[in-house]
Design a protein around this motif. Structure first.
Motif, short mmCIF file in Angstrom:
data_model
loop_
_atom_site.label_atom_id
_atom_site.label_comp_id
_atom_site.label_asym_id
_atom_site.label_seq_id
_atom_site.Cartn_x
_atom_site.Cartn_y
_atom_site.Cartn_z
N PRO A 185 0.83 -1.21 0.00
CA PRO A 185 0.00 0.00 0.00
C PRO A 185 0.86 1.26 0.00
CG PRO A 185 -0.85 -1.59 1.57
CD PRO A 185 0.46 -2.13 1.07
N GLN A 186 0.47 2.21 -0.80
CA GLN A 186 1.24 3.46 -0.90
C GLN A 186 0.48 4.50 -1.71
OE1 GLN A 186 4.63 2.86 -3.85
NE2 GLN A 186 3.72 0.81 -3.77
N THR A 187 0.98 5.72 -1.61
CA THR A 187 0.42 6.80 -2.42
C THR A 187 1.53 7.37 -3.30
OG1 THR A 187 -1.10 7.33 -0.64
CG2 THR A 187 -0.81 9.00 -2.32
N ILE A 188 1.21 7.47 -4.57
CA ILE A 188 2.18 8.00 -5.54
C ILE A 188 1.58 9.25 -6.17
CG2 ILE A 188 3.33 7.53 -7.75
CD1 ILE A 188 3.41 4.59 -7.02
N MET A 189 2.34 10.32 -6.18
CA MET A 189 1.85 11.53 -6.83
C MET A 189 2.65 11.79 -8.10
SD MET A 189 1.19 15.21 -5.09
CE MET A 189 2.54 16.24 -5.57
N LEU A 190 1.94 12.23 -9.14
CA LEU A 190 2.61 12.51 -10.42
C LEU A 190 2.70 14.01 -10.64
CD1 LEU A 190 0.90 9.90 -12.78
CD2 LEU A 190 2.91 9.62 -11.33
N ALA A 191 3.84 14.44 -11.13
CA ALA A 191 4.03 15.85 -11.44
C ALA A 191 4.60 15.97 -12.84
CB ALA A 191 5.01 16.47 -10.44
N GLY A 192 4.36 17.10 -13.47
CA GLY A 192 4.93 17.31 -14.81
C GLY A 192 4.16 18.38 -15.56
N VAL A 206 -3.39 1.21 -3.17
CA VAL A 206 -2.42 2.09 -3.83
C VAL A 206 -3.20 3.26 -4.44
CG1 VAL A 206 -0.72 2.29 -5.68
CG2 VAL A 206 -0.88 0.17 -4.39
N ARG A 207 -2.82 4.46 -4.06
CA ARG A 207 -3.48 5.64 -4.65
C ARG A 207 -2.49 6.36 -5.56
NH1 ARG A 207 -5.02 6.86 0.79
NH2 ARG A 207 -7.19 6.29 1.12
N ILE A 208 -2.97 6.62 -6.78
CA ILE A 208 -2.16 7.37 -7.74
C ILE A 208 -2.82 8.74 -7.88
CG2 ILE A 208 -1.10 7.34 -10.03
CD1 ILE A 208 -0.60 4.72 -8.60
N VAL A 221 -1.65 15.46 0.50
CA VAL A 221 -1.66 14.03 0.15
C VAL A 221 -0.56 13.26 0.91
CG1 VAL A 221 -1.22 12.43 -1.77
CG2 VAL A 221 -2.67 14.44 -2.12
N ASP A 222 0.54 13.94 1.18
CA ASP A 222 1.69 13.33 1.84
C ASP A 222 2.07 11.99 1.18
OD1 ASP A 222 3.72 13.00 3.60
OD2 ASP A 222 2.48 12.11 5.17
N PRO A 223 2.44 12.04 -0.10
CA PRO A 223 2.68 10.80 -0.85
C PRO A 223 3.94 10.07 -0.37
CG PRO A 223 2.79 12.76 -2.28
CD PRO A 223 2.77 13.24 -0.88
N ASP A 224 3.98 8.78 -0.66
CA ASP A 224 5.19 8.01 -0.38
C ASP A 224 6.24 8.25 -1.45
OD1 ASP A 224 4.28 6.28 1.94
OD2 ASP A 224 2.68 6.00 0.47
N ASP A 270 12.81 20.87 -6.22
CA ASP A 270 12.83 21.87 -5.15
C ASP A 270 11.47 21.98 -4.49
OD1 ASP A 270 15.45 22.41 -5.62
OD2 ASP A 270 15.12 24.30 -6.71
N ALA A 271 10.40 21.87 -5.30
CA ALA A 271 9.06 22.07 -4.75
C ALA A 271 8.58 20.87 -3.93
CB ALA A 271 8.07 22.35 -5.89
N ILE A 272 8.72 19.68 -4.46
CA ILE A 272 8.10 18.52 -3.78
C ILE A 272 9.07 17.36 -3.55
CG2 ILE A 272 5.73 18.99 -4.55
CD1 ILE A 272 6.20 16.91 -6.80
N GLY A 273 10.25 17.41 -4.13
CA GLY A 273 11.18 16.29 -4.03
C GLY A 273 10.78 15.20 -5.01
N ILE A 274 11.65 14.89 -5.93
CA ILE A 274 11.33 13.88 -6.95
C ILE A 274 12.05 12.57 -6.59
CG2 ILE A 274 11.67 13.25 -9.40
CD1 ILE A 274 9.45 15.36 -8.90
#
Ligand code: GDP
Length: 290
Positions: A97-104, A180-182, A206-209, A232-236
């Motif tokens: 179980p985890q949360t994944i956030m997408l950026a781009g 799992v949350r995307i 969201v505090d993603p993993d 810098d903003a969210i850590g990749i």
């Protein structure tokens, strides 16, 4: 042997070394030039190309091939090791179980990738959900919903809501059954302050993993700045490179992992939810050098 499917021109240069037990300076320079040419053509950032090629050159000139190793195999090994040093292993994605956030940026392929990653987890036996927080791009809700349907995974979005942070919060609650949350986020055409502020706020909620940066394979020298800003903003934590079914080689991913000290997680290879692969260094490196 490493790098078996090298591109034709580098292979041609390498093959001229067959039978040689030592390389002279001209040989090394010819190979290094060829590598530089390939990497620049693959959109790897100039400074990184220069660093890589000078490391390769120095090692090729100074390191003795171990007994029984031909000069050709020796330099191939050096090239491979130096490339692996930058590109690394694939980002660790535990099957838990985890949360994944997408950026781009907009158009990079985030919405498509969100459904693809959910599909990938579902295939591994987990229960994923996609949460769509993009209130900026018209049609993103419908597109995300449709793709989640195609992937046969749970979906949360709210076409009437204007606040992405609220959608994210509600989405986490509504998908409690999922493991799992995307979380898909909005992009913009460029790195505007508004985009960065918004994604920072969503990430706090969201505090993603893991945060994955989604990059179009065709991104050229712009990869560096994008990677820096999002990091810098969210850590990749990892990069997903999309549209590798096209002609672009995806060298921007190399720049991005170097810039963010991260690694590559997934590769997108088409428009449907099944068109996703876990990153694997050998094939990608051969492609960059091809
Ligand atoms: P977003 O704005 O970042 O959410 O980008 P989208 O997910 O909407 O993708 C933009 C366009 O790229 C869409 O037309 C997608 O179908 C297409 N796309 C995304 N990933 C891939 C891929 O791996 N291969 C191909 N050929 N097209 C892709």
């Amino acid at each position: 042997m490493v790098l078996d499917n090298l591109g034709s021109s580098l292979r041609g240069t390498m093959d001229k070394l067959r039978g040689k037990s030592r390389l002279d300076e001209d040989d090394v320079q010819e190979i290094v030039k060829e590598i530089q040419r390939s990497l620049l053509q693959a959109d790897v950032e100039v400074d990184l190309v220069m660093d890589l090629s000078s490391n390769i050159e120095e090692r090729a000139l100074n390191e003795e091939p171990p007994g029984g190793t031909s000069a050709r195999d020796h330099i191939l090994k050096i090239v491979y090791e130096e490339m692996v040093e930058v590109v690394g292993d694939s980002t660790e994605i535990p099957l838990e179980p985890q949360t994944i956030m997408l950026a781009g940026l907009q158009g990079s392929g985030k919405t498509t990738t969100a459904a693809k990653i959910a599909w990938w987890f579902a295939k591994k036996g987990l229960r994923p959900a996609v949460i769509q927080t993009d209130t900026f791009r018209p049609g993103s809700y419908q597109q995300a919903k449709q793709m989640a349907e195609n992937a046969e995974v749970q979906f949360y979005g709210d076409p009437d809501a204007e606040d992405p942070v609220k959608i994210a919060r509600d989405g986490l609650e509504a998908t409690e059954d999922a493991d799992v949350r995307i979380v898909d986020t909005a992009g913009r055409h460029a790195l505007e302050t508004e985009l960065i502020d918004e994604i920072e706020e969503i990430e706090r909620t969201v505090d993603p993993d893991r945060n994955l940066l989604v990059l179009d394979a065709a991104i050229g020298q712009g990869a560096k700045e994008q990677a820096r800003e999002f990091d810098d903003a969210i850590g990749i934590d990892g990069v997903t490179i999309t549209k590798l079914d096209g002609t672009a080689k995806g060298g921007g991913a190399l720049t991005a992992v170097n810039e963010t000290d991260s690694s590559i997680a997934f590769l997108g290879t088409g428009e449907t939810v099944q068109d996703i692969e876990r990153f694997e260094p050998d094939g990608f490196i051969s492609r960059l050098l091809g």
